[in-house]
Enzyme design. Structure first.
Site, short mmCIF file in Angstrom:
data_model
loop_
_atom_site.label_atom_id
_atom_site.label_comp_id
_atom_site.label_asym_id
_atom_site.label_seq_id
_atom_site.Cartn_x
_atom_site.Cartn_y
_atom_site.Cartn_z
N HIS A 4 34.76 -19.35 14.03
CA HIS A 4 36.22 -19.39 14.06
C HIS A 4 36.84 -18.41 13.06
O HIS A 4 36.18 -18.03 12.08
CB HIS A 4 36.74 -20.81 13.79
CG HIS A 4 36.40 -21.31 12.42
ND1 HIS A 4 35.15 -21.79 12.10
CD2 HIS A 4 37.12 -21.40 11.27
CE1 HIS A 4 35.14 -22.17 10.84
NE2 HIS A 4 36.32 -21.93 10.30
N ARG A 19 30.15 -16.70 6.00
CA ARG A 19 30.88 -15.57 6.58
C ARG A 19 29.93 -14.81 7.50
O ARG A 19 28.89 -14.30 7.08
CB ARG A 19 31.40 -14.68 5.44
CG ARG A 19 32.43 -13.68 5.89
CD ARG A 19 32.97 -12.84 4.73
NE ARG A 19 33.84 -13.60 3.85
CZ ARG A 19 33.68 -13.67 2.53
NH1 ARG A 19 32.70 -13.04 1.92
NH2 ARG A 19 34.50 -14.37 1.79
ZN ZN Z 1 37.09 -22.76 8.48
#
Ligand code: ZN
Length: 311
Positions: A172, A192
């Site tokens: 997301h 990440r």
């Molecule tokens: Zn998040």
């Protein structure tokens, strides 16, 4: 006699942040790149100060540690929820969160992160990233190795008032021009996956490709959010999500109404308008907590609030 607990937010400067927390909400922000307002937080990375009443000047985590009776039967070693307002002037990195079990085993006993987003505002044709297109882990690994990000990442259009539940393992990202209210588990663990090859002070921010691949669910399945609004004379209540960690609702009040606080605690954030709660003036941006056994409360005015509690 229980009191409303008003909180002083904590702000975070981010390379992708902007100034809407000042221009839209009137907050006194630390920089023109302020990305996050931790509005209701007892997390060590941003612990809100109580700004009224008998606990004035104490932190929310202190209250949790020392006056658990204010939180009734709430479960957990730490205050379980975290409410943020996020101003994304630029795209955030594409990321994924672990679930509780993975975080416990791999992140020193931390909690995993389920989160949800209410879109407070966005520019026309704004987009958001939720999900991916790999059929299985092998395809996911191949696409990541080859850098086929365009094909991998699922992007969708959003508009003001949309709501999304983001389960652990979901790829997301918030994209530019979006202001959201996020309700989440009290966790700060993020992997990440991709940062658009951007540079921060001349170098790329750290990626966590291996951990991301481990926790990303394949294939992606969209979480189902609730969408039921009940309309009354002076207010309407919309159930946004009810999951194992939290229940989030949107309350629109126009006039005056008495409610009863029956949860272990209730988080409240005013997202538009202004009014009064039990004699306290409140306005857009104010965030506070109604403790356990607070009993009945009276809301008056024209305003929208996001409320949440531990399910
Ligand atoms: Zn998040």
């Amino acid at each position: 006699m229980r009191e409303i607990i008003f909180l002083e937010p904590v702000f975070k400067s981010m390379i992708w942040g902007g100034n809407k927390l000042k221009t839209d909400f009137g907050f006194d922000i630390p920089s023109e790149r302020t990305g996050e307002c931790w509005a209701i937080s007892a997390h060590k990375n941003g612990d809100c100060l109580i700004k009224n009443g008998r606990y004035n000047g104490k932190t929310l985590s202190w209250l949790w540690e020392n006056h658990r009776e204010e939180f009734g039967s709430a479960r957990g070693e730490v205050f379980p929820l975290l409410v943020k307002i996020i101003d994304a002037r630029d795209d955030l990195s594409i990321q994924v969160h672990p679930d509780d079990e993975y975080a416990r085993l791999n992140e020193n006993g931390a909690l995993g992160k389920t989160e949800c987003w209410y879109i407070l505002d966005c520019e026309e044709d704004s987009e958001i990233v939720i999900g991916h297109n790999a059929r299985d882990k092998q395809e996911l690994k191949d696409m990541i190795a080859k850098g086929h990000w365009q094909e991998l990442i699922r992007v969708r259009k959003i508009k003001k008032g949309d709501f999304f539940q983001i389960e652990p393992g979901t790829v997301h990202a918030i994209k530019k021009g979006t202001v959201i209210l996020e309700t989440q588990q009290n966790s700060d663990i993020t992997y990440r996956l991709y940062d658009y090859e951007r540079l921060d002070n001349g170098k790329q921010r750290e990626l966590h490709i291996d951990k991301s691949i481990e926790v990303i669910r394949c294939p992606h399945v969209d979480a189902i959010a609730e969408n039921e609004t009940t309309v009354y004379e002076n207010y309407s209540m919309k159930e946004l999500i009810h999951c194992g960690y939290y229940t989030v609702r949107k309350l629109d009040i126009h006039g005056e109404q008495v409610f009863i606080q029956e949860e272990s605690f209730l988080n409240m954030s005013v997202i538009s308008g202004s009014g009064i709660i039990d004699g306290h003036e409140i306005k857009k941006g104010d965030c506070f907590l109604l403790p356990s056994e607070y009993g009945s409360y009276r809301l008056a005015g024209n305003m929208e609030l996001i409320i949440s509690y531990q399910s």
